[in-house]
Design a protein around this motif. Structure first.
Motif, PDB file in Angstrom:
ATOM      1  N   GLY A 143      50.231  94.379 -18.602  1.00 11.98           N
ATOM      2  CA  GLY A 143      51.367  95.190 -18.168  1.00 11.98           C
ATOM      3  C   GLY A 143      51.092  96.330 -17.225  1.00 11.98           C
ATOM      4  N   LEU A 185      52.934  95.503 -14.052  1.00 14.25           N
ATOM      5  CA  LEU A 185      54.369  95.601 -14.350  1.00 14.25           C
ATOM      6  C   LEU A 185      54.839  97.056 -14.407  1.00 14.25           C
ATOM      7  CD1 LEU A 185      54.827  92.923 -17.200  1.00 14.25           C
ATOM      8  CD2 LEU A 185      55.821  92.823 -14.915  1.00 14.25           C
ATOM      9  N   ASP A 194      44.467  91.998 -14.939  1.00 14.84           N
ATOM     10  CA  ASP A 194      45.736  92.336 -15.580  1.00 14.84           C
ATOM     11  C   ASP A 194      46.555  91.068 -15.838  1.00 14.84           C
ATOM     12  OD1 ASP A 194      47.489  94.416 -16.603  1.00 14.84           O
ATOM     13  OD2 ASP A 194      48.843  93.871 -14.948  1.00 14.84           O
ATOM     14  N   ARG A 195      47.411  91.133 -16.862  1.00 17.01           N
ATOM     15  CA  ARG A 195      48.229  89.979 -17.239  1.00 17.01           C
ATOM     16  C   ARG A 195      49.657  90.438 -17.551  1.00 17.01           C
ATOM     17  NH1 ARG A 195      45.102  90.907 -21.294  1.00 17.01           N
ATOM     18  NH2 ARG A 195      46.797  90.523 -22.748  1.00 17.01           N
ATOM     19  N   THR A 196      50.562  89.459 -17.654  1.00 17.00           N
ATOM     20  CA  THR A 196      51.908  89.765 -18.132  1.00 17.00           C
ATOM     21  C   THR A 196      52.074  89.307 -19.574  1.00 17.00           C
ATOM     22  OG1 THR A 196      52.721  87.651 -17.271  1.00 17.00           O
ATOM     23  CG2 THR A 196      52.977  89.586 -15.849  1.00 17.00           C
ATOM     24  N   ASP A 237      46.545  83.188 -19.230  1.00 14.30           N
ATOM     25  CA  ASP A 237      46.444  83.722 -17.872  1.00 14.30           C
ATOM     26  C   ASP A 237      45.359  82.960 -17.106  1.00 14.30           C
ATOM     27  OD1 ASP A 237      47.070  86.322 -16.058  1.00 14.30           O
ATOM     28  OD2 ASP A 237      44.943  85.799 -15.933  1.00 14.30           O
TER      29      ASP A 237
END
Length: 215
Positions: free
Chosen positions: A76, A79, A100-102, A109
Motif C-alpha cells: 500500500g 497506493l 510494494d504490493r496492493t 504479486d
C-alpha cells in the motif's frame, strides 16, 4: 570402558555440503521480510513492537552479515495508504529495494514471486506483520509449491494472541518449520571455532543488549 580423549578441542568440525545440508546455511536459504510498516506495528495485539523489533532487527543483521539473499516487501505504499518499511529494520539492509504490493498475500504479486524465484533457493526464512495474514498466506502458497518455509516466530506478531497462535498452527499443519532469530543465527554460524563465528557473536551480543533494554 574409558573414552580416549583427543585433547583440547579448538578446531571446527568439517563443514557439511552447504548447498545440500538439510539444515539452514548461508548458501541454501533466502529471507523474506514483509510489511514491517508503521500501520502494521500499531495494530499488534499478540506481542509488542519492541519484541518484534528485537527479532526482526536481529534477522536483518544476520541477512546482511551472512549475505543471505533477502527480499523486502511493503503493502500500500504506492497506493498512498501506508509508509515504507520502518527505518530501524530498513537501515540494517543496505542496498535492498522494497517491492510494494496492493495485495495482502505477497505470493500473488508477480514481482515478489519473481524475486523469490530468482534466488534459486527452496528454503525460505519468512517474517512479517501480521502472522495471520502477510506471513501465513505466502507460507501456505509456497509450501504447496514445494518450498520449505521457516517462519521466524520471535520476529512476527498478530492483531491478537488467537490470531497469531492459530496462524502458527495453520502453517505448522501445512508443513512449515518455526524458528527464532537466534536459532537461525546459530544454524548459519554452526561452529564457534570457524573464522567467521564473530559475525554471529557480534549479533548475539547486540541481541542481548537490546533485550535487556526492553525487559
Amino acid at each position: 570402558m574409558s573414552h580416549h580423549s583427543s585433547g583440547p578441542k579448538t578446531e571446527p568440525e568439517p563443514i557439511r555440503d552447504p548447498q545440500n545440508d538439510h539444515l539452514l546455511t548461508p548458501q541454501n536459504c533466502a529471507i523474506l521480510l514483509i510489511d514491517y510498516q508503521e500501520t502494521q506495528f500499531q495494530a499488534l495485539g499478540s506481542t509488542t513492537p519492541e519484541e518484534v523489533n528485537l527479532g526482526a532487527i536481529t534477522l536483518a543483521k544476520l541477512a546482511t552479515a551472512y549475505k543471505v539473499p533477502t527480499i523486502l516487501s511493503t503493502v500500500g505504499v504506492d497506493l498512498g495508504v501506508n509508509k515504507a518499511t520502518v527505518p530501524e529494520i530498513k537501515n540494517e539492509l543496505p542496498g535492498i529495494e522494497e517491492i510494494d504490493r496492493t495485495g495482502v498475500n505477497s505470493w500473488e504479486d508477480a514481482d515478489f514471486r519473481a524475486a523469490v524465484e530468482a534466488t534459486g533457493r527452496k528454503k525460505i526464512v519468512i517474517a512479517g506483520l501480521w502472522t495471520e495474514v502477510c506471513v501465513a498466506f505466502p507460507t501456505l502458497d509456497m509450501l504447496k509449491e514445494g518450498y520449505e518455509v521457516y517462519p521466524v516466530v520471535d520476529a512476527i506478531g498478530g492483531v491478537s494472541q488467537a490470531a497469531h497462535d492459530s496462524a502458527i498452527t495453520r502453517m505448522v499443519q501445512a508443513g512449515a518449520q518455526p524458528t527464532t532469530s537466534i536459532a537461525f543465527g546459530s544454524e548459519l554460524m554452526r561452529n564457534w571455532a570457524r573464522e567467521d563465528s564473530d559475525l554471529f557473536r557480534t549479533i548475539l551480543m547486540d541481541y542481548f543488549e537490546r533485550k535487556r533494554k526492553i525487559s
